[in-house]
Design a protein around this motif. Structure first.
Motif, mmCIF file in Angstrom:
data_model
loop_
_atom_site.group_PDB
_atom_site.id
_atom_site.type_symbol
_atom_site.label_atom_id
_atom_site.label_comp_id
_atom_site.label_asym_id
_atom_site.label_seq_id
_atom_site.Cartn_x
_atom_site.Cartn_y
_atom_site.Cartn_z
ATOM 1 N N MET A 1 0.822 -1.308 -0.022
ATOM 2 C CA MET A 1 -0.041 -0.159 0.105
ATOM 3 C C MET A 1 0.634 1.450 -0.090
ATOM 4 S SD MET A 1 -2.798 1.166 2.894
ATOM 5 C CE MET A 1 -3.687 -0.323 2.898
ATOM 6 N N SER A 2 0.668 2.053 -0.921
ATOM 7 C CA SER A 2 1.274 3.225 -1.115
ATOM 8 C C SER A 2 0.710 4.755 -0.371
ATOM 9 C CB SER A 2 1.820 3.667 -2.284
ATOM 10 O OG SER A 2 0.590 4.109 -3.009
ATOM 11 N N SER A 3 1.379 5.348 0.188
ATOM 12 C CA SER A 3 0.726 6.419 1.008
ATOM 13 C C SER A 3 1.067 7.834 0.182
ATOM 14 C CB SER A 3 1.414 6.782 2.340
ATOM 15 O OG SER A 3 2.877 7.062 2.055
ATOM 16 N N GLN A 4 0.208 8.744 0.465
ATOM 17 C CA GLN A 4 0.097 10.059 -0.589
ATOM 18 C C GLN A 4 1.515 10.908 0.193
ATOM 19 O OE1 GLN A 4 -0.822 9.961 -3.267
ATOM 20 N NE2 GLN A 4 -3.242 10.770 -3.294
ATOM 21 N N PRO A 5 2.139 11.481 -0.914
ATOM 22 C CA PRO A 5 3.321 12.312 -0.166
ATOM 23 C C PRO A 5 2.510 13.476 0.242
ATOM 24 C CG PRO A 5 3.024 12.496 -2.839
ATOM 25 C CD PRO A 5 2.152 11.361 -2.220
ATOM 26 N N PRO A 6 3.033 13.953 1.099
ATOM 27 C CA PRO A 6 2.801 15.252 1.989
ATOM 28 C C PRO A 6 2.938 16.467 0.836
ATOM 29 C CG PRO A 6 4.725 14.899 2.929
ATOM 30 C CD PRO A 6 4.667 13.698 2.023
ATOM 31 N N GLU A 7 1.671 17.504 1.173
ATOM 32 C CA GLU A 7 1.418 18.577 0.194
ATOM 33 C C GLU A 7 2.863 19.401 0.470
ATOM 34 O OE1 GLU A 7 -2.083 20.541 -0.164
ATOM 35 O OE2 GLU A 7 -2.973 18.888 0.311
ATOM 36 N N ALA A 8 3.201 19.946 -0.813
ATOM 37 C CA ALA A 8 4.375 20.766 -0.530
ATOM 38 C C ALA A 8 3.973 22.060 0.136
ATOM 39 C CB ALA A 8 4.983 21.224 -1.886
ATOM 40 N N GLU A 9 4.746 22.485 0.964
ATOM 41 C CA GLU A 9 4.425 23.826 1.949
ATOM 42 C C GLU A 9 4.474 24.993 0.766
ATOM 43 O OE1 GLU A 9 5.830 26.114 5.821
ATOM 44 O OE2 GLU A 9 6.028 23.997 5.580
ATOM 45 N N THR A 10 3.780 25.952 0.963
ATOM 46 C CA THR A 10 3.703 27.147 -0.005
ATOM 47 C C THR A 10 3.352 28.410 0.741
ATOM 48 O OG1 THR A 10 1.363 27.115 -0.272
ATOM 49 C CG2 THR A 10 2.628 25.857 -1.719
ATOM 50 N N HIS A 11 4.215 29.537 0.193
ATOM 51 C CA HIS A 11 4.458 30.794 1.015
ATOM 52 C C HIS A 11 3.542 31.770 -0.132
ATOM 53 C CE1 HIS A 11 7.055 29.120 3.978
ATOM 54 N NE2 HIS A 11 7.569 28.411 2.893
ATOM 55 N N GLU A 12 2.690 32.787 0.507
ATOM 56 C CA GLU A 12 2.125 33.632 -0.432
ATOM 57 C C GLU A 12 3.185 34.856 -0.044
ATOM 58 O OE1 GLU A 12 -1.789 34.613 -0.164
ATOM 59 O OE2 GLU A 12 -2.545 32.398 -0.591
ATOM 60 N N VAL A 13 3.880 35.379 -0.958
ATOM 61 C CA VAL A 13 4.698 36.248 -0.958
ATOM 62 C C VAL A 13 4.225 37.398 -1.877
ATOM 63 C CG1 VAL A 13 7.064 37.269 -1.169
ATOM 64 C CG2 VAL A 13 6.709 34.722 -0.726
ATOM 65 N N THR A 14 4.002 38.623 -1.257
ATOM 66 C CA THR A 14 3.432 39.911 -1.940
ATOM 67 C C THR A 14 4.334 40.702 -2.559
ATOM 68 O OG1 THR A 14 1.326 39.619 -0.873
ATOM 69 C CG2 THR A 14 1.817 41.867 -1.831
ATOM 70 N N LEU A 15 4.761 41.144 -3.469
ATOM 71 C CA LEU A 15 5.816 41.739 -3.998
ATOM 72 C C LEU A 15 5.130 43.183 -4.622
ATOM 73 C CD1 LEU A 15 8.029 39.336 -5.639
ATOM 74 C CD2 LEU A 15 8.279 40.173 -3.450
ATOM 75 N N SER A 16 5.887 44.280 -4.189
ATOM 76 C CA SER A 16 5.283 45.809 -5.094
ATOM 77 C C SER A 16 6.116 45.565 -6.402
ATOM 78 C CB SER A 16 5.936 46.928 -4.345
ATOM 79 O OG SER A 16 7.521 46.792 -4.336
ATOM 80 N N ARG A 17 5.730 46.419 -7.187
ATOM 81 C CA ARG A 17 6.308 46.367 -8.581
ATOM 82 C C ARG A 17 7.760 46.595 -8.700
ATOM 83 N NH1 ARG A 17 4.966 46.572 -13.135
ATOM 84 N NH2 ARG A 17 2.951 47.813 -14.012
ATOM 85 N N ASP A 18 8.296 47.570 -7.853
ATOM 86 C CA ASP A 18 9.593 47.722 -7.705
ATOM 87 C C ASP A 18 10.414 46.324 -7.242
ATOM 88 O OD1 ASP A 18 9.797 50.119 -8.613
ATOM 89 O OD2 ASP A 18 9.412 51.084 -6.566
ATOM 90 N N GLU A 19 9.944 45.760 -6.096
ATOM 91 C CA GLU A 19 10.394 44.641 -5.614
ATOM 92 C C GLU A 19 10.421 43.415 -6.816
ATOM 93 O OE1 GLU A 19 9.013 45.306 -0.909
ATOM 94 O OE2 GLU A 19 7.767 44.152 -2.210
ATOM 95 N N GLN A 20 9.244 43.393 -7.687
ATOM 96 C CA GLN A 20 9.005 42.322 -8.453
ATOM 97 C C GLN A 20 10.239 42.635 -9.586
ATOM 98 O OE1 GLN A 20 5.089 43.032 -9.987
ATOM 99 N NE2 GLN A 20 4.453 41.124 -9.191
ATOM 100 N N TRP A 21 10.498 43.857 -9.966
ATOM 101 C CA TRP A 21 11.578 44.349 -10.992
ATOM 102 C C TRP A 21 12.773 43.855 -10.424
ATOM 103 C CZ3 TRP A 21 12.422 44.809 -15.593
ATOM 104 C CH2 TRP A 21 13.636 45.047 -16.032
#
Length: 107
Positions: free
Chosen positions: A1-21
């Protein structure tokens, strides 16, 4: 029997236009350097660039992407030849990424 791998942890990162650049310029540099050296650009750089350019100002990054971007930002900020505006906006991004990583114990 195989088990499901744990979901990858995610991070919501908000960037301003200047930071995106700043993030865009750093990642594009990695990609361009590889192309100039007749190498395949690193997949992680392409994936991060796509995530940053996904549309709105909030990027959803995996834990690995967050760590990789934090490392790249740190390396960039250690250079002495970067513009002052890049240093300001890049430092803000690096601090925010480190805070995300510390909050999940992956720093």
């Amino acid at each position: 029997m195989s088990s499901q791998p744990p979901e990858a942890e995610t991070h919501e990162v908000t960037l301003s236009r200047d930071e995106q650049w700043v993030v865009h310029a750093i990642l594009a540099g990695y990609i361009d350097d590889a192309i100039d050296a007749d190498e395949t650009p690193p997949a992680w750089a392409i994936e991060l660039l796509e995530a940053v350019e996904s549309g709105d100002n909030t990027e959803v990054l995996t834990g690995l992407q967050t760590r990789r971007l934090a490392d790249v930002m740190g390396d960039y900020l250690e250079r002495e030849d970067i513009p002052d505006q890049d240093r300001v906006h890049g430092s803000d991004v690096a601090d925010r990424l480190e805070a995300h990583l510390e909050s999940t114990g992956t720093a």
